[in-house]
Design an enzyme around this catalytic site. Sequence first.
Site, PDB file in Angstrom:
ATOM      1  N   ASP A  65       0.823  -1.199   0.000  1.00  9.97           N
ATOM      2  CA  ASP A  65       0.000   0.000   0.000  1.00  9.97           C
ATOM      3  C   ASP A  65       0.863   1.257   0.000  1.00  9.97           C
ATOM      4  O   ASP A  65       0.354   2.372  -0.055  1.00  9.97           O
ATOM      5  CB  ASP A  65      -0.995   0.008   1.156  1.00  9.97           C
ATOM      6  N   ASP A 104      -0.756  -6.299  -0.168  1.00 11.32           N
ATOM      7  CA  ASP A 104      -1.213  -5.711   1.082  1.00 11.32           C
ATOM      8  C   ASP A 104      -2.736  -5.678   1.147  1.00 11.32           C
ATOM      9  O   ASP A 104      -3.411  -5.389   0.141  1.00 11.32           O
ATOM     10  CB  ASP A 104      -0.713  -4.266   1.209  1.00 11.32           C
ATOM     11  N   LYS A 134      -0.669  -9.596   2.874  1.00 10.35           N
ATOM     12  CA  LYS A 134       0.006  -9.058   4.055  1.00 10.35           C
ATOM     13  C   LYS A 134      -0.955  -8.144   4.795  1.00 10.35           C
ATOM     14  O   LYS A 134      -1.714  -7.388   4.158  1.00 10.35           O
ATOM     15  CB  LYS A 134       1.270  -8.285   3.682  1.00 10.35           C
ATOM     16  N   GLU A 136      -1.275  -5.674   8.622  1.00  8.15           N
ATOM     17  CA  GLU A 136      -0.555  -5.075   9.737  1.00  8.15           C
ATOM     18  C   GLU A 136      -1.173  -5.477  11.071  1.00  8.15           C
ATOM     19  O   GLU A 136      -2.371  -5.752  11.165  1.00  8.15           O
ATOM     20  CB  GLU A 136      -0.551  -3.550   9.605  1.00  8.15           C
ATOM     21  N   GLU A 203       9.300  -3.516  10.963  1.00  2.92           N
ATOM     22  CA  GLU A 203       9.622  -2.194  10.415  1.00  2.92           C
ATOM     23  C   GLU A 203       9.998  -1.221  11.520  1.00  2.92           C
ATOM     24  O   GLU A 203       9.298  -1.102  12.527  1.00  2.92           O
ATOM     25  CB  GLU A 203       8.445  -1.626   9.617  1.00  2.92           C
TER      26      GLU A 203
END
Length: 286
Positions: A65, A104, A134, A136, A203
């Site tokens: 993204d 994403d 993926k 978050e 990250e």
Amino acid sequence: MTQPSPAQKPVPKSLYGGTSSRRITVRDIAAAKERGEKWPMLTAYDAMTASVFDEAGIPVLLVGDSMGNCHLGYESTVPVTMDEITILSAAVVRGTKRSLVVADLPFGSYQEGPVQALRNATRLVKEAGVGAVKLEGGERSAEQVELLVSSGIPVMAHVGLTPQSVHAFGGYPVQGRGEEAAQQLLRDAKSVQDAGAFAVVLEAVPAELAAEVTRSLHIPTVGIGAGLECDAQVLVWTDMAGMTSGRVPKFVKKYLEMRDLLGGAAKAFAEEVVGGTFPAPEHTFQ
């Protein structure tokens, strides 16, 4: 002689630079972790760029993204939609033959819960043809990860600095500093591993903590601003190639000054048009 079924085909001896023409799978990613092999991942958002990276041997391509910042002109990743991710993911899949393509799940596409996550992840698999998705979040996203994996959709998790939470973070600060924050990050990483994720992105995490997480997990860690000890490393390709203007994060290394090269080519073209030297006879039909 009967050809082996896809499940019987041997896994590549290495992810980067391997000679197998079949798609990389999450099984290959797991085997690389067992071998202690490090591997690269880059973002890609279109068929042409993806084909270049695929031919270069990059084993995993992320349709991130991050397209919101570097391709769609948004100020953050938050506005990116499912339609945008789906269209660009399909382009990357069409442009590749070997790379595992991971897409994403954008902000708002899985936060309501596992059922919403499954609906949108299924769309990316069916319409775009990606090999994994993926999302978050650590503990807060574990139920989503578990349902997706149990439904047959491989999941790469993402903890530490999660850009979709930019408003909650008040920017993009390093995560995991201090004992309490470090323990939470460890819990997040183990939570998504236990839920079935095949890899986890770390990250903007202090290198020592990222190394501890990597040692603690049996799935690979993918670092971006997380030091050298992660199992893999990822960069946004426009940062890596020097296309991004202005300031870039500390963890970015530019391997090319592509913005200058492309701008120079555009100026050379314009000057030849203005000067009347293009098109030359060799570029003209008679």
